[in-house]
Design an enzyme around this catalytic site. Structure first.
Site, PDB file in Angstrom:
ATOM      1  N   ASP A 164     -38.469 -20.588 -52.576  1.00 29.30           N
ATOM      2  CA  ASP A 164     -37.826 -19.304 -52.868  1.00 29.30           C
ATOM      3  C   ASP A 164     -38.895 -18.240 -53.135  1.00 29.30           C
ATOM      4  O   ASP A 164     -39.834 -18.478 -53.882  1.00 29.30           O
ATOM      5  CB  ASP A 164     -36.916 -19.462 -54.088  1.00 29.30           C
ATOM      6  CG  ASP A 164     -36.011 -18.260 -54.293  1.00 29.30           C
ATOM      7  OD1 ASP A 164     -36.163 -17.265 -53.567  1.00 29.30           O
ATOM      8  OD2 ASP A 164     -35.154 -18.331 -55.179  1.00 29.30           O
ATOM      9  N   HIS A 216     -27.918 -17.472 -45.839  1.00 27.67           N
ATOM     10  CA  HIS A 216     -28.260 -16.654 -47.015  1.00 27.67           C
ATOM     11  C   HIS A 216     -29.263 -15.550 -46.671  1.00 27.67           C
ATOM     12  O   HIS A 216     -29.120 -14.404 -47.114  1.00 27.67           O
ATOM     13  CB  HIS A 216     -28.818 -17.548 -48.131  1.00 27.67           C
ATOM     14  CG  HIS A 216     -29.287 -16.780 -49.320  1.00 27.67           C
ATOM     15  ND1 HIS A 216     -28.451 -15.941 -50.038  1.00 27.67           N
ATOM     16  CD2 HIS A 216     -30.521 -16.685 -49.919  1.00 27.67           C
ATOM     17  CE1 HIS A 216     -29.139 -15.381 -51.026  1.00 27.67           C
ATOM     18  NE2 HIS A 216     -30.394 -15.805 -50.969  1.00 27.67           N
TER      19      HIS A 216
HETATM   20  C1  HEM Z   1     -28.491 -19.359 -56.645  1.00 25.15           C
HETATM   21  C2  HEM Z   1     -28.851 -18.207 -56.204  1.00 25.15           C
HETATM   22  C3  HEM Z   1     -29.885 -18.000 -55.131  1.00 25.15           C
HETATM   23  C4  HEM Z   1     -30.735 -18.898 -54.538  1.00 25.15           C
HETATM   24  C5  HEM Z   1     -30.881 -20.399 -54.823  1.00 25.15           C
HETATM   25  C6  HEM Z   1     -31.502 -18.168 -53.540  1.00 25.15           C
HETATM   26  C7  HEM Z   1     -32.450 -18.724 -52.710  1.00 25.15           C
HETATM   27  C8  HEM Z   1     -33.117 -18.070 -51.698  1.00 25.15           C
HETATM   28  C9  HEM Z   1     -34.002 -18.687 -50.745  1.00 25.15           C
HETATM   29  C10 HEM Z   1     -34.364 -20.181 -50.715  1.00 25.15           C
HETATM   30  C11 HEM Z   1     -34.441 -17.725 -49.888  1.00 25.15           C
HETATM   31  C12 HEM Z   1     -35.358 -17.910 -48.654  1.00 25.15           C
HETATM   32  C13 HEM Z   1     -36.805 -17.786 -48.965  1.00 25.15           C
HETATM   33  C14 HEM Z   1     -37.242 -16.406 -49.383  1.00 25.15           C
HETATM   34  O1  HEM Z   1     -37.462 -15.521 -48.548  1.00 25.15           O
HETATM   35  O2  HEM Z   1     -37.357 -16.195 -50.603  1.00 25.15           O
HETATM   36  C15 HEM Z   1     -33.839 -16.474 -50.322  1.00 25.15           C
HETATM   37  C16 HEM Z   1     -34.029 -15.246 -49.727  1.00 25.15           C
HETATM   38  C17 HEM Z   1     -33.506 -14.078 -50.175  1.00 25.15           C
HETATM   39  N1  HEM Z   1     -32.584 -13.924 -51.197  1.00 25.15           N
HETATM   40 FE1  HEM Z   1     -31.816 -15.391 -52.342  1.00 25.15          FE
HETATM   41  N2  HEM Z   1     -31.118 -16.850 -53.559  1.00 25.15           N
HETATM   42  C18 HEM Z   1     -30.131 -16.720 -54.510  1.00 25.15           C
HETATM   43  C19 HEM Z   1     -29.441 -15.563 -54.831  1.00 25.15           C
HETATM   44  C20 HEM Z   1     -29.695 -14.340 -54.302  1.00 25.15           C
HETATM   45  C21 HEM Z   1     -29.047 -13.110 -54.692  1.00 25.15           C
HETATM   46  C22 HEM Z   1     -27.946 -13.014 -55.753  1.00 25.15           C
HETATM   47  C23 HEM Z   1     -29.609 -12.103 -53.956  1.00 25.15           C
HETATM   48  C24 HEM Z   1     -29.324 -10.626 -53.956  1.00 25.15           C
HETATM   49  C25 HEM Z   1     -28.902  -9.925 -55.001  1.00 25.15           C
HETATM   50  C26 HEM Z   1     -30.623 -12.704 -53.088  1.00 25.15           C
HETATM   51  C27 HEM Z   1     -31.439 -12.014 -52.233  1.00 25.15           C
HETATM   52  C28 HEM Z   1     -32.323 -12.586 -51.347  1.00 25.15           C
HETATM   53  C29 HEM Z   1     -33.131 -11.828 -50.396  1.00 25.15           C
HETATM   54  C30 HEM Z   1     -33.161 -10.310 -50.244  1.00 25.15           C
HETATM   55  C31 HEM Z   1     -33.854 -12.766 -49.649  1.00 25.15           C
HETATM   56  C32 HEM Z   1     -34.852 -12.481 -48.502  1.00 25.15           C
HETATM   57  C33 HEM Z   1     -34.123 -12.367 -47.184  1.00 25.15           C
HETATM   58  C34 HEM Z   1     -35.133 -12.121 -46.061  1.00 25.15           C
HETATM   59  O3  HEM Z   1     -35.618 -10.990 -45.975  1.00 25.15           O
HETATM   60  O4  HEM Z   1     -35.424 -13.068 -45.331  1.00 25.15           O
HETATM   61  N3  HEM Z   1     -30.644 -14.056 -53.316  1.00 25.15           N
HETATM   62  N4  HEM Z   1     -33.030 -16.720 -51.423  1.00 25.15           N
END
Ligand code: HEM
Length: 207
Positions: free
Chosen positions: A47, A120
């Site tokens: 993440d 996601h």
């Molecule tokens: C249990 C809750 C969450 C988990 C386990 C999670 C996990 C992840 C993972 C594994 C990634 C892909 C790797 C990375 O680029 O960091 C990611 C990307 C991302 N997440 Fe989450 N996330 C969660 C909640 C959220 C929430 C609530 C938001 C927004 C308010 C969010 C916004 C984003 C964004 C903007 C990206 C990057 C997308 C990209 O540009 O590729 N995430 N998240």
């Protein structure tokens, strides 16, 4: 958010801060997160990979125009999620990868052909006129073998980045696609904050 490698020092800072603020704020939750493996969530995916770095990070996080109160500050969203671990574990690795939009072991983004609209990283990504507007995420896994999940911590220069990202995740689009990660994690708490700039805080402190 108090962040260091020392759990004992983190506690000391928290204790003093809670004491200093006790006349104006109640301490209602204290979650201690930690680095898990190579920066993975408890769902075992890395993440933070797509987080902005250096100048791009400052641009993504700091308010650049507005009132004196706002400039140099940051909008912050904090949400506590609990993993539905059994449901997640019931998926094959390839299915999990389609939920997140990246590969599990080596953290590579799926190609446009492989990545479902419900992934996601597709749903959370914010674009205006084809340009990606990033936020800066400081998520931390927390919990134990009984209950665990993610403290989602995201900073942005505009509150609309946070709201657009969340809205795209939660509300199904015209094809019925919403963020399928939400099938496997449950939001327990959530709040938006405004973080004032250091300059603003210094001026208040001196006054
Ligand atoms: C249990 C809750 C969450 C988990 C386990 C999670 C996990 C992840 C993972 C594994 C990634 C892909 C790797 C990375 O680029 O960091 C990611 C990307 C991302 N997440 Fe989450 N996330 C969660 C909640 C959220 C929430 C609530 C938001 C927004 C308010 C969010 C916004 C984003 C964004 C903007 C990206 C990057 C997308 C990209 O540009 O590729 N995430 N998240």
């Amino acid at each position: 958010m108090i962040k260091s490698e020392r759990k004992d020092l983190n506690f000391q800072v928290a204790k003093h801060m809670a004491g200093a603020l006790k006349h104006i704020a109640d301490l209602s939750e204290d979650i201690q997160g930690y680095k898990y493996l190579d920066n993975r969530d408890m769902i075992d995916f890395v993440d933070g990979t797509e987080n902005p770095v250096s100048d791009e990070r400052a641009e993504a996080v700091l308010v650049s125009e507005g009132s004196d109160t706002e400039v140099g500050g940051s909008y912050l969203v904090v949400q506590r999620y609990v993993d539905r671990q059994e449901d997640w574990d019931a998926l094959a690795t390839e299915q999990q990868e389609r939920v997140v939009g990246r590969t599990k072991m080596d953290d590579i983004e799926l190609s446009d052909e492989e990545k479902p609209a419900s992934a996601h990283n597709a749903k959370s990504k914010v674009e205006i006129d084809g340009e990606e507007i990033k936020m800066f995420r400081q998520n931390r896994p927390y919990g134990n073998a009984i209950e665990h999940g993610t403290m989602f911590v995201g900073f942005a220069a505009s509150v609309s980045t946070i709201e657009t990202s969340l809205s795209q995740m939660i509300h199904a689009d015209e094809n019925g696609d919403y963020d399928h990660l939400l099938n496997f994690v449950e939001a327990q708490t959530g709040c938006n904050y405004f973080v004032p700039s250091q300059r603003f805080l210094d001026a208040r402190f001196e006054g």
